[in-house]
Design a protein around this motif. Sequence first.
Motif: not given
Length: 215
Positions: A96, A107, A136, A140, A101-102, A85, A105, A171, A130, A142
């Motif tokens: 993010a 990132s 996955s 997350n 918001n995660n 993303k 998980r 996380s 991913p 990005y």
Amino acid sequence: MLSAPKPHVVRMRADKALPKAIVHPKCNMDNTTRRQRPLYVALPAADTVSVPESVGADVTGTAASMDGPVVEAKVPWYKKPCAFKELENVQDLQAAVSPENNGGRMSVVDFYAGWCACCKSSFPALCRIPSNELLSQHFNFYKANIEEGDFASFIKKRGVRGIPYVLVFNSDGSDCIGMGASFKKMETLRKNLDFIARADKKDFVLDPNGFVMNR
């Protein structure tokens, strides 16, 4: 007794009705008359050019007018579909990776630039990471363009000297580890993320070969 006059027939070469831009003259020899006669071959249009629906011969049979070919817009490589993303700025990144918001998980953020040839070559392989079920579930994903959103200053403060480069965040939103993400390092990156996902203690360093190990 007068006979009816014969109709006057005007012969017109077929190539007169074709646009010159798509007519390529060739000559073949007629064995009976020994005279050269032109053979016209219509060349195929380019794959990237589309012709408007309004272009064509009108009902009166006159040649159609054409303002010019309509060229399809070319999508930049980094705008093509990818499971990573896009982040717009540093504030988006911080939001993010935050615990709010995660989804519990970690990132993974890939830093790139549109002018970076190494980033372009690694992009297809990077976008496939991913699709791994284990990864996955734990991460997350990005991506961030360093030409926008002050991302260049963000990674410089973390000692990053070159791109493509991946930063992994815990996380809880804190920095975990960073590593190169060139095409030659794609398999190493995938193995490192697999190691991080399976590790109980999230405290890592890189060995001399670029592989993640427990601190």
